[in-house]
Scaffold this motif. Structure first.
Motif, short mmCIF file in Angstrom:
data_model
loop_
_atom_site.label_atom_id
_atom_site.label_comp_id
_atom_site.label_asym_id
_atom_site.label_seq_id
_atom_site.Cartn_x
_atom_site.Cartn_y
_atom_site.Cartn_z
N ARG A 70 1.19 -1.35 -0.37
CA ARG A 70 0.10 -0.74 -0.16
C ARG A 70 0.69 1.29 -0.08
NH1 ARG A 70 -3.14 -3.34 3.25
NH2 ARG A 70 -2.38 -2.10 5.20
N ASP A 71 1.96 1.72 0.90
CA ASP A 71 2.93 2.53 0.40
C ASP A 71 3.78 2.30 -0.25
OD1 ASP A 71 1.57 3.02 3.12
OD2 ASP A 71 3.06 1.65 4.69
N ASN A 72 4.24 1.16 -1.05
CA ASN A 72 5.05 1.00 -2.38
C ASN A 72 5.18 0.17 -2.98
OD1 ASN A 72 7.55 0.76 -3.39
ND2 ASN A 72 9.11 2.52 -1.46
N SER A 73 4.60 0.56 -3.98
CA SER A 73 4.68 -0.69 -4.82
C SER A 73 6.11 -1.38 -5.84
CB SER A 73 3.97 -0.11 -6.14
OG SER A 73 4.21 0.97 -6.84
N SER A 74 7.31 -1.15 -5.66
CA SER A 74 8.59 -1.29 -6.09
C SER A 74 9.04 -2.26 -4.63
CB SER A 74 8.74 -0.20 -6.59
OG SER A 74 9.34 0.87 -5.60
N THR A 75 9.39 -1.46 -3.64
CA THR A 75 10.24 -2.93 -2.63
C THR A 75 9.94 -4.45 -2.98
OG1 THR A 75 9.15 -0.93 -1.51
CG2 THR A 75 10.40 -2.91 -0.20
N PRO A 76 11.26 -4.93 -3.11
CA PRO A 76 11.20 -6.35 -3.32
C PRO A 76 10.22 -6.68 -1.86
CG PRO A 76 13.47 -5.23 -3.95
CD PRO A 76 12.49 -4.16 -3.58
N LEU A 77 9.33 -8.15 -2.25
CA LEU A 77 9.17 -9.16 -0.99
C LEU A 77 9.93 -10.39 -2.00
CD1 LEU A 77 5.60 -7.03 -1.16
CD2 LEU A 77 7.11 -6.37 -0.05
N VAL A 78 10.34 -10.48 -0.62
CA VAL A 78 10.10 -12.31 -0.41
C VAL A 78 9.51 -12.86 0.64
CG1 VAL A 78 12.27 -13.62 -0.81
CG2 VAL A 78 12.58 -11.87 -1.31
N VAL A 79 8.74 -14.38 0.27
CA VAL A 79 8.35 -14.90 1.35
C VAL A 79 9.02 -16.49 1.21
CG1 VAL A 79 6.26 -15.98 1.65
CG2 VAL A 79 5.74 -13.44 0.55
N ILE A 80 9.17 -16.57 2.78
CA ILE A 80 9.77 -17.71 3.16
C ILE A 80 8.36 -18.36 3.65
CG2 ILE A 80 11.70 -18.77 4.63
CD1 ILE A 80 12.90 -16.76 3.14
N THR A 81 8.18 -19.30 2.75
CA THR A 81 6.79 -20.68 3.27
C THR A 81 7.21 -21.87 2.77
OG1 THR A 81 4.98 -20.59 2.94
CG2 THR A 81 5.99 -20.25 0.71
N GLY A 82 6.31 -22.57 3.83
CA GLY A 82 6.26 -23.64 3.39
C GLY A 82 4.82 -24.27 2.13
N ARG A 83 4.22 -23.04 2.28
CA ARG A 83 3.41 -23.64 1.42
C ARG A 83 3.90 -23.02 -0.12
NH1 ARG A 83 -1.51 -19.04 3.36
NH2 ARG A 83 -1.25 -20.56 5.82
N SER A 84 3.95 -24.16 -0.96
CA SER A 84 4.53 -23.72 -2.49
C SER A 84 3.47 -24.22 -3.55
CB SER A 84 5.48 -25.48 -2.41
OG SER A 84 5.59 -26.10 -2.34
N ASP A 85 2.03 -24.72 -3.28
CA ASP A 85 1.00 -25.41 -3.36
C ASP A 85 0.41 -23.41 -5.10
OD1 ASP A 85 -2.07 -23.91 -2.34
OD2 ASP A 85 0.21 -24.54 -1.10
N ARG A 86 -0.11 -24.11 -5.79
CA ARG A 86 -0.67 -23.24 -6.76
C ARG A 86 -1.48 -22.01 -5.96
NH1 ARG A 86 -4.64 -22.79 -10.55
NH2 ARG A 86 -3.69 -21.58 -12.45
N ALA A 87 -2.66 -22.90 -4.75
CA ALA A 87 -3.38 -21.72 -4.53
C ALA A 87 -3.10 -21.08 -3.63
CB ALA A 87 -4.30 -22.70 -3.60
N SER A 88 -1.86 -20.78 -2.80
CA SER A 88 -1.26 -19.69 -2.25
C SER A 88 -0.68 -19.05 -2.82
CB SER A 88 0.23 -20.84 -1.21
OG SER A 88 -0.89 -21.69 -0.61
N VAL A 89 0.16 -19.61 -3.88
CA VAL A 89 0.65 -18.42 -4.90
C VAL A 89 -0.43 -17.77 -5.49
CG1 VAL A 89 2.17 -17.97 -6.80
CG2 VAL A 89 2.43 -19.34 -4.66
N LEU A 90 -1.03 -18.12 -5.72
CA LEU A 90 -2.35 -16.88 -6.30
C LEU A 90 -3.33 -16.21 -5.31
CD1 LEU A 90 -4.44 -19.50 -8.96
CD2 LEU A 90 -2.58 -17.77 -9.16
N ALA A 91 -3.49 -16.41 -4.05
CA ALA A 91 -3.88 -16.21 -3.20
C ALA A 91 -3.25 -14.97 -2.56
CB ALA A 91 -3.82 -16.68 -1.55
N VAL A 92 -1.89 -14.73 -2.88
CA VAL A 92 -1.67 -13.41 -2.96
C VAL A 92 -0.68 -12.38 -4.02
CG1 VAL A 92 -0.73 -13.81 -0.18
CG2 VAL A 92 1.18 -14.50 -2.55
N ARG A 93 -1.24 -12.85 -5.10
CA ARG A 93 -1.36 -12.15 -6.99
C ARG A 93 -0.60 -10.93 -6.44
NH1 ARG A 93 -4.23 -14.83 -11.55
NH2 ARG A 93 -6.04 -14.33 -10.04
N ALA A 94 -1.50 -10.89 -6.19
CA ALA A 94 -2.12 -9.14 -6.39
C ALA A 94 -1.31 -8.33 -5.20
CB ALA A 94 -2.98 -8.66 -4.84
N LEU A 95 -0.58 -9.36 -4.40
CA LEU A 95 0.98 -8.17 -3.61
C LEU A 95 1.75 -7.87 -4.89
CD1 LEU A 95 0.30 -9.98 -0.08
CD2 LEU A 95 0.02 -7.48 -1.01
#
Length: 377
Positions: A70-95
């Motif tokens: 919301r504050d910055n559209s260009s800051t690189p974001l990296v997610v560390i997760t045990g979720r690698s399924d397609r549904a989880s990736v799609l759930a945060v696609r907007a980010l």
């Protein structure tokens, strides 16, 4: 440049921090373990990259990432997760997440991903702190226990760094070398005995048990976080000579104590580990002296000797407690120096006997007394 790491597992957070610093030495890295603190940090001072775990004790890490977007559209974001399924990736696609790193991960792969996302490091060298009037002894006196570490053997550090850079490495061969490295043994034992990895409450008192509990990938990552530290090995010649003297003493005690254990049909592995760690206070002082020099300060040989005499004991006590070494192992380490009068444990008597035989003449009365107590007269 500033990077924020949101990760409640302190071991993973430290590894990620060391990876970032290996890529961008002048970077400032802030590690936080809950969303509330991370949101406050972001609002106070935005960062150039956010690395966040997905699942945290106070909610999903995506809460932080949503605020950053919301504050910055260009800051690189990296997610560390045990979720690698397609549904989880799609759930945060907007980010517009820049990278997903799946657990368990390999440090070299993480470095490749972060290298492509981190902004260029404009500073060729990390700036040294301003000159201080403190000397080494004053610095050690004010050192928080959280800063206590041990140095890696130089060749072990170099092998790990080669692995980090993508060179093939034989894990079995490396694990064999680790058995002679106090820093790695202490680190793996500490993690294996922590609540995060020891839910059953069964203590690990030797390196093999720790490796079995942690697994190859976790063990290698934990070792890598030590190897990537700036002062991971002793480069100063004086400090190296002091360290070698302590390591020589360690090897002698390992050989003597494990031989006595086998003679009495007792598992020698805890004796090996206790002997390996019995000079950890001295090694910690030497590591801190190397850190002191790397920060642009200086010291004399006399100051190092004074520091060992003054701080090795307190540092060893602090390390044993802070790193959650099991009581059985602490007692064996303590027996290298003295044996409480009320002691009745044969293992502790044998360890004290091993140290006594190395420090005194063969016909010393104390050694004879200990041999009788151990049933070896």
């Amino acid at each position: 440049m500033r990077v924020m790491i949101l990760e409640d597992d302190s071991w993973i957070a430290d590894l990620l921090k060391q990876i970032v610093l290996s890529l961008r030495p002048s970077c400032q890295v802030v590690c936080l373990d809950n969303i509330g603190a991370a949101l406050h940090e972001w609002q106070q001072r935005p960062v150039d990259m956010v690395i966040s775990d997905w699942n945290l004790p106070d909610g999903p890490g995506t809460r932080l990432l949503e605020q950053v977007r919301r504050d910055n559209s260009s800051t690189p974001l990296v997610v560390i997760t045990g979720r690698s399924d397609r549904a989880s990736v799609l759930a945060v696609r907007a980010l517009k997440i820049n990278a997903f790193i799946s657990k368990p991960f390999q440090a070299a792969h993480v470095a490749t991903s972060l290298e492509a996302l981190l902004p260029p490091d404009m500073d060729e060298q990390q700036p040294l702190p301003e000159t201080t009037q403190d000397d080494l002894l004053t610095h050690l006196h004010s050192l928080p226990s959280s800063e206590l570490q041990l140095p890696l053997k130089a060749h072990v550090r170099d092998r790990l760094v080669q692995s980090f850079k993508g060179e093939p490495i034989d894990l079995r061969e490396l694990a064999s070398e680790w058995q002679q490295d106090p820093a790695l043994s202490a680190r793996l034992l500490s993690v294996a005995n922590s609540s995060a990895y020891n839910a059953a409450g069964k203590p690990c008192s030797n390196l093999l048990e720790a490796l079995q509990k942690l697994g190859a990938n976790n063990s290698l990552n934990l070792a890598m976080s030590l190897a990537l530290r700036q002062s991971s090995a002793l480069e100063n010649p004086i400090l190296s000579l002091f360290a070698q003297a302590h390591l020589d003493s360690t090897e002698q005690l390992i050989e003597r104590s494990t031989n006595l254990a086998r003679q009495c049909a007792i598992d020698p592995a805890p004796f090996h580990c206790a002997a390996l760690l019995h000079r950890m206070g001295e090694l910690c002082v030497l590591y801190q002296a190397q850190v002191w020099q790397d920060s642009g300060q200086s010291f004399s040989e006399d100051q190092v000797m004074q520091a060992i005499d003054q701080f090795s004991g307190p540092f060893a006590i602090s390390i044993k407690a802070q790193w959650q070494l099991p009581m059985h192992l602490r007692e064996l380490i303590g027996a290298c120096y003295n044996l409480p009068s009320h002691n009745v444990k044969r293992e502790n008597i044998l360890m004290r006997l091993a140290a006594c035989e190395l420090d005194t003449e063969p016909d010393d009365p104390e050694c004879a007394r200990l041999r009788r107590l151990a049933g070896l007269a």
